[in-house]
Design an enzyme around this catalytic site. Structure first.
Site, mmCIF file in Angstrom:
data_model
loop_
_atom_site.group_PDB
_atom_site.id
_atom_site.type_symbol
_atom_site.label_atom_id
_atom_site.label_comp_id
_atom_site.label_asym_id
_atom_site.label_seq_id
_atom_site.Cartn_x
_atom_site.Cartn_y
_atom_site.Cartn_z
ATOM 1 N N LYS A 100 -8.267 2.106 10.829
ATOM 2 C CA LYS A 100 -8.714 2.808 9.625
ATOM 3 C C LYS A 100 -10.237 2.658 9.565
ATOM 4 O O LYS A 100 -10.777 1.595 9.929
ATOM 5 C CB LYS A 100 -8.055 2.116 8.430
ATOM 6 C CG LYS A 100 -8.282 2.761 7.079
ATOM 7 C CD LYS A 100 -7.533 1.950 5.998
ATOM 8 C CE LYS A 100 -7.630 2.588 4.626
ATOM 9 N NZ LYS A 100 -6.837 1.862 3.610
ATOM 10 N N SER A 108 -3.787 4.991 0.990
ATOM 11 C CA SER A 108 -5.025 5.505 1.519
ATOM 12 C C SER A 108 -5.111 5.457 3.044
ATOM 13 O O SER A 108 -5.916 6.158 3.633
ATOM 14 C CB SER A 108 -6.188 4.704 0.949
ATOM 15 O OG SER A 108 -6.136 3.368 1.413
ATOM 16 N N SER A 132 -1.384 0.968 0.084
ATOM 17 C CA SER A 132 -2.071 1.846 1.030
ATOM 18 C C SER A 132 -1.621 1.721 2.478
ATOM 19 O O SER A 132 -1.986 2.545 3.309
ATOM 20 C CB SER A 132 -3.582 1.620 0.963
ATOM 21 O OG SER A 132 -4.112 2.275 -0.158
#
Lengths: 468, 103, 486
Positions: C80, C155, C179
């Protein structure tokens, strides 16, 4: 006319003398290149996290104990949120509602609290731009907040000097106001002597010497008096000290109230101080200035004034005691240090003095034994200062040993009297003031080496035995 | 403790918050955030159903106490390296528009 | 023939160790897969092809020399875009950091490098990890590999989608309120949020510091166990990281769960939940029962307060964490003639809509006069939520729940209603508030062929128990073998 009284409280920020910063391993060295002592943590890089320096806590604990504060078993680091270019994270890690220590005492002044925090960086202002140096960002600070217990500039000055002395005795802060390692903000208000409530206070910042603290307070007292006497009100505000104009001025832009939005820093767990740690730190606290002063008065019979001067710096007090150790003459040692040595150097520089405590002790011993005269001692002292040599070496090399041999001295006396027959007659006719003149002449003749007591004795005998 | 129930988020409050947070907002954003914050805060006041008078707040879920580092100087990152990310710098100092407001 | 990228991490780890394939071959296969699919999915922000192949080559050479290597050596994974990677752009998918090249590595990245992992690139996400649909990215939304019109969740949407689409063999994300787990559920992969403090947060761009935790995604439970093992453990740079031994999680992967006590909380089966999700999760629970687990009713009475509690705390912390993005030291700086103007414009222009909304909310929550009523209150309710779990775990070993009330929703569907978006986190945020570990793995599909994830929550630092149950479930079901067609 109304008489007023000032009410003064001080907030002192002291930089702790750790090797590394409070939350990262960067050096705290003073003279680094711009932004040299920085890392992801103290520049507020994304993702960086603080890790607390144990030594900084230990140092803060020392001060808390020295000021007889109550130490919180658990204190909390909080974030103080505001924006400023020298504050890389957009918040300062400080302590807010649970500080390290509370309710202490320094002399007559009560301590409100002592807490730990990180220093900000430094902004340098140019003509169109400002420049930020983050070397100082993250240096550990303790903030020592007093109660509003001082009533005059002198009291404030005394308190400040005492604080500084404590920090230096504890060896946790170098106490240099000019370099900013010891900083002071003044909260001051005035009130009519008859009034119980405090007046509206002003906060004065940017004061970088003890003298300016006192001057700023005096200026502020007068200013607030004028404001009140002209029927106006004192405004609660922050003022800055202008050391060139010798006055404080309002920092208008700051009046927009801040909302620091303090909250516990989630990156740092609560700081727990176990009792064992407190005990350990307690053991490491040395005799502080105030205690030392008492002891000097009792043990060495010094006056309060002299003792006070000798303990102003730990190094000076130590120097004094070393001298006494050798010569066993505390009063002489005190006199020589305060009036001779401190004419050449300062209390803080004493460790670097070319005259070591050992040498000064020996010098006093030589005087005491009568090996040299007090007058010669001063000459030797000067030579010691310039050469760093021991008094014995100088005495031997220059043949400055005091002459006490009566035969030798008698000869000098006789010669001087013979050459000054006129004054001898006048003396015998009653002008006894001339005695000093004869002593001086004999001294001169002996190149200062004659024992003054012996001169005196022989001279008196000669002059008073008429017609011999 | 006074719990402000049914707090209404006004445009003025939103503008004040934007000032505190140093966010330049357009007129449209101010209107939007006023509406949205009002609705969210309205919903969040559901917490007032709970009596928390004697409940200790939880700020962290790690049970241990703080961990320290020893006071030793660690090599920091190369100044030249990190200065590369600084938008404007001069001789190693970070350059910003002149600071006029002191505080 | 099955392309290399389609195997699981553990399978490939063995192939590499047996020298049946080389890391260069594997990396090439994965890079080709990325090239073929990345435009459709919008998963990658930065590709690190050259350095990936270079690392793969080095690892192959090490293996030829007979060096003892980590099971992860030579395995292509992606991160990420919230993990700082020295010399590789790290944007957090925000305009304010869109050109930021970090001068240091996060601890997770350091540890992955020590394990000789091949980093193939940085993945799309919601700006500053704020969002549940990956639509708050300055680089545009990620598409769900199972249906390109739908969200992958957020996310860490890029991480979940990339693993689901076999663009990497594993990925790392962060989980502040779900997330990792919600996108794992919506993309049909395995993801774990470990106990708070299990993995160092150093070098990971902070959203809400008391809630953020790092975790891996993988195709299989065992893959995730390998990945977590590699990065977990105390870090001297993060004083909230726990000083506790990290077990070898792969040693706990057995199929026998007889007698394991599984708690089921009625508060996790709510109105407004999709019927298919509810049905599938109940079926999964029945399956666990058949495997020999004991199903026990537990109560988590403060569950319905978790959303407000979470958003009050998370936004408060975020408003402070994001104060450092001011244009002074790094990142975007708006043109301005005064400092104040520079600050306001930089932040006004640099942050996206959702981030600004949360900064505003968090600033309010902490501001003078409101702190007690909102921030402190929420922190007190957090205590109650944590106590619920402490109590529940006195009666059971693990708790099993649904992960998201719905399967992947359509892009754009909730963008205009932040409250509805926030409510989609309802099943995941309690674990963050209480600091508990939680794993999500596929447990079925709805009628639109969209994956549904099962969440397993455990007590603090009991990840190995979670892995045990997850593995037993996975190995006795077929769900993990389904693949999206991209």
């Amino acid at each position: 006319m109304t008489s007023y009284e000032a009410v003064i409280g001080l907030e002192v920020h002291a930089q702790l003398k750790t090797k590394s910063k409070i939350f990262c391993g960067c050096s705290t060295e003073f003279n680094a290149k711009e932004n040299e002592n920085t890392c992801p943590v103290c520049t507020g890089m994304p993702g960086s996290l603080p890790v607390l320096n144990k030594k900084a806590v230990e140092f803060a604990l020392k001060m808390a104990m020295a000021t007889q504060c109550t130490i919180h078993e658990k204190s909390i680091f909080a974030r103080k949120n505001y924006f400023y270019p020298d504050l890389p994270k957009g918040y300062q890690i400080s302590q807010y509602d649970k500080p390290l220590a509370v309710q202490g005492k320094v002399g007559k002044v009560r301590i409100h609290r002592i807490h730990m925090e990180e220093d900000a960086g430094k902004n340098i202002h140019g003509t169109v731009s400002s420049y930020v140096n983050l070397n100082r960002a993250g240096i550990p600070l303790i903030e020592i907040v007093s109660e509003p217990d001082m009533r005059s500039s002198q009291e404030a000055g005394e308190y400040l000097r005492e604080l500084r002395s404590m920090l230096r005795y504890l060896d946790i802060c170098d106490g240099n106001m000019e370099e900013g390692s010891f900083r002071c903000d003044v909260n001051i208000s005035i009130r009519p002597l008859t009034q119980k409530e405090y007046g509206t206070r002003a906060e004065i910042k940017n004061i970088n010497s003890f003298r300016f603290v006192e001057k700023a307070i005096e200026y502020e007292i007068e200013r607030q008096k004028e404001v009140l006497e002209s029927g106006k009100r004192v405004v609660q505000e922050t003022r800055l000290w202008d050391s060139e104009k010798n006055q404080t001025f309002s920092m208008r832009s700051k009046e927009e109230a801040h909302d620091y939005r303090y909250f516990p820093d989630p990156d740092l767990l609560p700081l727990q101080i176990p009792n064992t740690w407190i005990e350990d730190v307690k053991k490491s606290i040395p005799e502080l200035g105030a205690q030392k002063k008492e002891r000097f008065m009792n043990q060495y019979g010094l006056t309060e004034y002299d003792a006070g001067l000798l303990v102003q710096e730990k190094e000076l007090a130590q120097y004094f005691e070393e001298v006494v150790q050798i010569c066993q003459q505390p009063k002489l040692a005190s006199n020589w240090i305060l009036s001779e040595l401190l004419r050449e150097t300062t209390a803080t520089q004493i460790a670097a003095s070319p005259i070591s405590s050992k040498h000064l002790g020996e010098l006093i011993k030589l005087i005491q034994k009568g090996t040299i005269s007090g007058k010669i001692a001063k000459t030797i002292f000067e030579k010691m200062w310039n050469s760093g040599q021991s008094p014995k070496t100088i005495v031997e090399k220059e043949g400055l040993v005091q002459v006490s041999d009566e035969n030798v001295i008698r000869q000098w006396v006789e010669e001087v009297l013979k050459n000054n027959q006129k004054f001898v007659d006048e003396y015998r006719a009653g002008r006894t003031k001339l005695l000093g003149f004869f002593v001086g002449e004999i001294m001169k003749k002996s190149q200062g080496k004659a024992n003054p007591a012996t001169i005196h004795e022989i001279l008196k005998k000669k002059l008073d035995s008429k017609g011999e | 403790m006074v719990i402000k129930k049914f707090m209404h988020i006004t445009k003025e409050l939103v503008e004040h918050l934007a000032k505190l947070a140093l966010l330049e907002l357009t007129e449209e954003e101010v209107t939007r955030y006023t509406r949205e914050l009002d609705s969210l805060i309205g919903y969040f006041e559901k917490l007032n159903e709970l009596n928390t008078t004697h409940i200790e707040p939880t700020y962290q879920v790690v049970p241990e106490a703080i961990v320290f580092r020893e006071d030793s100087v660690q090599e920091s990152f190369k100044r030249e390296e990190w200065l590369k990310v600084v938008p404007q710098q001069e001789e190693g100092a970070i350059k910003v528009p002149k600071i006029i407001d002191v505080g | 023939m099955i392309p290399l990228y389609d195997y699981s991490l553990d399978e490939l780890s063995q192939k590499l160790q047996k020298k049946e394939v080389s890391s260069v071959e594997l990396t090439q296969s994965v890079l080709k897969r990325i090239e073929e699919t990345k435009a459709k999915l919008n998963t990658f922000i930065t590709l690190t092809k050259e350095s990936a192949l270079q690392t793969a080559k080095t690892v192959d050479q090490k293996r030829i020399k007979g060096e003892v290597l980590s099971p992860l050596a030579g395995i292509p994974i992606a991160l990420k875009d919230i993990f700082l990677t020295q010399g590789i752009k790290t944007t957090c998918c925000s305009k304010i950091l869109s050109q930021f090249i970090p001068p240091y590595d996060s601890t997770v990245v350091k540890r992955l490098k020590q394990n000789d992992v091949v980093l193939v690139g940085k993945l799309n996400m919601d700006e500053f990890a704020m969002g549940s649909s990956n639509e708050n990215s300055c680089f545009g939304p990620v598409k769900n590999p199972w249906d390109l019109e739908r969200t992958p969740g957020g996310s860490s949407g890029g991480s979940a989608a990339a693993v689901a689409a076999s663009q990497c063999l594993g990925a790392f994300g962060t989980d502040t309120g779900g997330s990792i787990r919600q996108p794992a559920s919506l993309c049909g992969v395995v993801g774990i949020k470990p106990t708070y403090g299990r993995v160092s947060r150093y070098g990971i761009i902070a959203f809400a510091s008391s809630l953020d935790q790092v975790g891996p995604f993988g195709k299989r439970v065992k893959d995730v166990a390998h990945l977590l093992k590699a990065v977990a453990g105390r870090d001297s740079m993060d004083s909230t990281s726990a000083d506790m031994k990290v077990p070898d999680y792969t040693q706990f992967l057995t199929k026998d769960i007889k007698g394991l006590k599984i708690g089921i909380a009625k508060e996790y089966f709510i109105k407004g939940m999709e019927a298919s999700t509810e049905k599938v999760v109940h079926k999964a629970i029945d399956h666990l029962k058949k495997l020999g687990a004991k199903i026990i009713d537990v109560s988590l009475p403060h569950t319905s307060y978790a959303v407000p509690t979470y958003y009050l705390i998370a936004t408060a912390e975020a408003s402070s964490n994001l104060a450092r993005y001011d244009g002074v030291k790094y990142g975007y700086r708006a043109k301005a003639s005064t400092l104040q103007e520079m600050y306001r414009k930089t932040r006004g222009e640099g942050f996206g809509r959702e981030v600004k909304r949360r900064i505003m909310l968090g600033t309010f929550v902490l501001s003078s006069g409101y702190y007690d009523a909102y921030y402190k209150k929420a922190s007190q309710v957090r205590t109650l939520i944590k106590r619920d779990f402490d109590e529940a775990f006195k009666h059971c070993d693990l708790i099993v729940t649904p992960t998201s009330p719905t399967t992947a929703f359509k892009l754009g569907e909730k963008m205009e209603d932040p409250l509805q978006m926030y409510l989609s986190d309802i099943f995941t945020i309690s674990a963050n508030l209480a600091g508990l570990p939680g794993l999500v793995l596929p447990c079925g599909f709805d009628e639109k062929n969209l994956p549904i994830g099962l969440q397993i929550l455990g007590p603090h630092f009991k990840e190995e128990k979670i892995f045990h149950l997850a593995y037993a479930y996975e190995q006795s079901t077929e769900w993990h073998q389904r693949k999206p067609t991209v």
